[in-house]
Write a protein that holds these residues in place. Structure first.
Motif, PDB file in Angstrom:
ATOM      1  N   TYR A 120       7.679  -3.000   0.399  1.00  9.75           N
ATOM      2  CA  TYR A 120       9.129  -3.141   0.489  1.00  9.75           C
ATOM      3  C   TYR A 120       9.554  -3.519   1.911  1.00  9.75           C
ATOM      4  O   TYR A 120      10.402  -4.396   2.118  1.00  9.75           O
ATOM      5  CB  TYR A 120       9.810  -1.823   0.085  1.00  9.75           C
ATOM      6  CG  TYR A 120      10.128  -1.721  -1.388  1.00  9.75           C
ATOM      7  CD1 TYR A 120      11.052  -2.581  -1.981  1.00  9.75           C
ATOM      8  CD2 TYR A 120       9.522  -0.758  -2.186  1.00  9.75           C
ATOM      9  CE1 TYR A 120      11.364  -2.485  -3.331  1.00  9.75           C
ATOM     10  CE2 TYR A 120       9.815  -0.648  -3.534  1.00  9.75           C
ATOM     11  CZ  TYR A 120      10.738  -1.514  -4.104  1.00  9.75           C
ATOM     12  OH  TYR A 120      11.035  -1.417  -5.442  1.00  9.75           O
ATOM     13  N   ILE A 121       8.958  -2.854   2.880  1.00  8.54           N
ATOM     14  CA  ILE A 121       9.369  -3.076   4.268  1.00  8.54           C
ATOM     15  C   ILE A 121       8.959  -4.473   4.745  1.00  8.54           C
ATOM     16  O   ILE A 121       9.725  -5.155   5.451  1.00  8.54           O
ATOM     17  CB  ILE A 121       8.796  -1.969   5.176  1.00  8.54           C
ATOM     18  CG1 ILE A 121       9.517  -0.657   4.860  1.00  8.54           C
ATOM     19  CG2 ILE A 121       8.953  -2.328   6.652  1.00  8.54           C
ATOM     20  CD1 ILE A 121       9.006   0.541   5.609  1.00  8.54           C
ATOM     21  N   ARG A 122       7.777  -4.929   4.350  1.00  9.22           N
ATOM     22  CA  ARG A 122       7.371  -6.293   4.733  1.00  9.22           C
ATOM     23  C   ARG A 122       8.308  -7.332   4.123  1.00  9.22           C
ATOM     24  O   ARG A 122       8.646  -8.336   4.757  1.00  9.22           O
ATOM     25  CB  ARG A 122       5.916  -6.547   4.330  1.00  9.22           C
ATOM     26  CG  ARG A 122       4.901  -5.916   5.273  1.00  9.22           C
ATOM     27  CD  ARG A 122       3.515  -6.461   5.027  1.00  9.22           C
ATOM     28  NE  ARG A 122       3.001  -6.084   3.717  1.00  9.22           N
ATOM     29  CZ  ARG A 122       2.282  -4.989   3.485  1.00  9.22           C
ATOM     30  NH1 ARG A 122       1.998  -4.160   4.488  1.00  9.22           N
ATOM     31  NH2 ARG A 122       1.844  -4.719   2.271  1.00  9.22           N
ATOM     32  N   LEU A 123       8.719  -7.088   2.883  1.00  8.33           N
ATOM     33  CA  LEU A 123       9.683  -7.993   2.256  1.00  8.33           C
ATOM     34  C   LEU A 123      11.003  -7.982   3.020  1.00  8.33           C
ATOM     35  O   LEU A 123      11.637  -9.031   3.222  1.00  8.33           O
ATOM     36  CB  LEU A 123       9.913  -7.589   0.796  1.00  8.33           C
ATOM     37  CG  LEU A 123       8.733  -7.811  -0.169  1.00  8.33           C
ATOM     38  CD1 LEU A 123       8.991  -7.116  -1.494  1.00  8.33           C
ATOM     39  CD2 LEU A 123       8.495  -9.310  -0.392  1.00  8.33           C
ATOM     40  N   ALA A 124      11.437  -6.787   3.456  1.00 12.04           N
ATOM     41  CA  ALA A 124      12.682  -6.674   4.218  1.00 12.04           C
ATOM     42  C   ALA A 124      12.567  -7.356   5.573  1.00 12.04           C
ATOM     43  O   ALA A 124      13.567  -7.856   6.120  1.00 12.04           O
ATOM     44  CB  ALA A 124      13.039  -5.200   4.408  1.00 12.04           C
TER      45      ALA A 124
END
Length: 649
Positions: free
Chosen positions: A347-351
């Motif tokens: 999720y954080i890499r996508l963000a």
């Protein structure tokens, strides 16, 4: 037996649980007999029973299934059933343990309810595993016991031959025996019933493997003519340690009443130390380790003992930070390699702007968005393509747009807030609840991992800073694993289970809090008694000094001190039923004298030298607000650490 009674050595069988113990017993026997060879048979349960099967069925070592093959068989069925398991290794381990339980308890497959999955899935996995083994003519370690029992019950001629062969059976560590092993022993020892057992019912800590301490407790019911000798001398620990451990274990209902006598002499009071949080708990332990080493003592004279192998993460970081050598007896799981952590990182890499398919795919339906992998037709994510793919399903398009919005919101947050947002706003915790229900596990177990991950991000301001910390931690853990064999003299870190049978000059018990020890899963009386036995084992590993530590805060959660600490201080009392089972005079002379001097609340009016005035030979850390004669021993260390951090900044 051999020297005084002329019993043929070849008619004696000595059984224990590990190959190392069997070898050590044989070597001791040879030294005592001043021989280099003996006809006495020494072996483990599995080795002895497999020798019976070899003669009956012609098995060889090649018929024993290797552990990797066993797991491959189980994995093949899981893949064929298309079960999506995030924690596949843990799931297969749980299924493997259940298969062992069925065989050792001789439970019918039709009447068993799995703890890890639905009954239908478990029966399929079990049946296919057994079929694959049989086709390959392989057997596992549980089969060795089950096949031996079946052979001896169905073939009285073979049973009679082995009864004539071994007329005298000696069993060590009997408290760890399971029902199937015991039933085979009863068959072999009949009809003469020359069965000699040695064990400590207070150290039975392997119920999860099928061990049943009640077998030992009921031994004289099975063999009414059996004599009993209580070995009640403790040559390892000081009087204070033995008496403190005795005050805890006496609260168990299911045990032989006994008074253990300390032969280790007088020593220091047992220290019960309370800290605001785990950081200060670990700093104190570091300080004491340094003090001990400066006195010329070896690092390896000290052990830090804990209930589960996930506990010492902060302590490990501190030991590495201060370059204190250590050895870990158990494999340490890396929080950041847990599948929940990997999902959060996706999720954080996508963000952060990633458009990689591999980052979206793992969390595509966590929580449910009713999407499938076919909507991701390229290695690079195209949100427009996904919306076109589901243009006839508005409810899915709504979820795609919400995901885009959530990722935009995450990009503006710090790591701690982002993890919280993923869990509670995006709805990742809802997915964890569903997964826990499918896996028949408590959702709190998964939430704890997520909370620990969230807590690890608290001190980081940016995603980059957090990921740098994660990478550095992984590197340090890998370096630690590589260096373990090189460490000749290091502080010993071990779980309560792995500490059994070992001894150390100085012992620290880490995190003596409710939910940790006793463990949160211990609900039934027999489980709580097992937890108390584990705590007793941990305490009695200490020879000279014992410190029991408790942090009021575990991460972001307040915790209560373990009930065992109350028992240790003598604040609790054994139940009436327990008192009735106690022999008269079983209480130690020291405890009697302390109680006779006690005031109306059961505490002594005068404390012994070196205690903090609780009258139990237990020293506790003064609470905040109490007057001290000297400065807080942590203050100087805390100031030094703050100064180091400021210089780094």
């Amino acid at each position: 037996m051999v020297q005084e009674y002329g019993i043929p050595a070849s008619s004696i069988l000595v059984i224990t649980f590990t190959k190392a113990a069997a070898t050590e017993m044989k070597e001791r026997y040879l030294r005592l007999m001043k021989e280099d060879h003996t006809n006495v048979s020494f072996g483990t349960f599995h080795a002895v029973f497999f020798s019976i099967l070899k003669l009956a069925y012609g098995f060889t070592a090649g018929n024993i299934i290797r552990e990797e093959v066993r797991y491959q068989y189980l994995k093949e069925t899981v893949e064929r059933l298309r079960l999506e398991m995030d924690d596949e290794s843990e799931f297969l381990s749980g299924i493997s343990a259940e298969i062992s339980l069925l065989k050792n308890e001789r439970i019918s497959l039709e009447n068993y309810f799995s703890k890890n999955c639905s009954e239908e899935i478990f029966r399929t996995i079990y049946t296919e595993y057994e079929e694959k083994k049989q086709r390959a003519r392989l057997l596992d370690f549980d089969d060795m016991l089950l096949y031996t029992w079946e052979l001896l019950t169905k073939r009285p001629d073979i049973l009679s031959a082995w009864q004539r062969k071994f007329q005298y059976l000696l069993v060590d560590e009997f408290q760890d025996i399971n029902q199937l092993q015991y039933d085979i022993l009863k068959l072999l020892s009949a009809p003469e019933d020359n069965l000699f057992i040695v064990g400590d019912d207070d150290q039975s800590i392997y119920r999860f493997r099928g061990a049943k301490p009640e077998i030992m407790l009921n031994f004289q019911k099975d063999y009414p003519s059996a004599g009993q000798v209580i070995l009640n001398d403790n040559f390892r620990s000081t009087e204070q340690i033995v008496e403190a451990a005795g005050r805890v274990i006496v609260h168990n209902q299911m045990r032989f009443p006994k008074e253990i006598k300390a032969r280790g002499g007088d020593g220091c009071p047992v220290r019960v130390l309370e800290f605001p949080d785990q950081q200060q708990e670990c700093i104190y332990i570091l300080k004491e380790l340094k003090r001990y080493q400066e006195q010329g003592k070896a690092w390896s004279d000290t052990a830090v003992i804990y209930r589960t192998n996930t506990q010492p993460r902060i302590l490990l970081q501190k030991l590495m930070e201060f370059h204190i050598p250590f050895r870990v007896r158990d494999q340490m799981p890396n929080l950041f390699e847990h599948w929940i952590a990997k999902n959060i990182f996706c999720y954080i890499r996508l963000a952060m702007g990633s458009r990689q398919r591999k980052d979206l795919l793992p969390v595509l339906n966590r929580p449910k968005r009713y999407m499938n992998r076919e909507c991701l037709d390229d290695e690079i994510i195209s949100w427009e393509h996904m919306l076109m793919y589901y243009e006839d399903r508005g409810y899915v398009c709504d979820r795609i747009e919400k995901l885009q919005y959530d990722l935009k919101m995450l990009s503006r947050m710090g790591p701690f807030a982002a993890v919280n947002y993923i869990r509670h706003v995006i709805g990742y915790d809802d997915y964890l609840r569903e997964y826990a229900q499918f896996r028949r596990m408590k959702e709190e177990e998964l939430f704890e991992v997520a909370e620990e991950l969230e807590e690890s991000a608290r001190s980081c301001k940016t995603f980059e800073e957090w990921f740098e910390y994660v990478d550095r931690y992984k590197e340090e853990m890998e370096n630690m694993r590589r260096r373990q064999q090189e460490v000749k003299d290091g502080v010993q870190l071990t779980t309560m289970h792995s500490s059994k049978g070992l001894e150390y000059e100085q012992v620290f018990i880490l995190d003596a809090a409710e939910g940790i020890t006793p463990y949160k899963k211990a609900v039934l009386d027999e489980d709580l008694e097992e937890e108390r036995r584990m705590f007793y084992v941990a305490m009695t590993r200490a020879k000279k000094e014992l410190s029991i530590c408790y942090a009021k805060k575990q991460g972001s959660h307040e915790t209560a001190p373990s009930r065992f600490l109350q028992e240790l201080r003598g604040e609790g009392r054994p139940s009436d039923r327990r008192k009735e089972s106690m022999r008269p005079g079983a209480e130690s002379r020291r405890a009697q004298s302390e109680r006779s001097a006690a005031g109306p609340e059961g505490k002594t009016a005068e404390s012994g030298a070196g205690t903090a005035g609780n009258g139990s030979g237990v020293e506790r850390k003064p609470k905040s607000g109490e007057k001290r004669e000297r400065r807080n021993p942590l203050a100087k260390e805390m100031e030094r650490i703050r100064a180091v951090k400021q210089r780094k900044q």
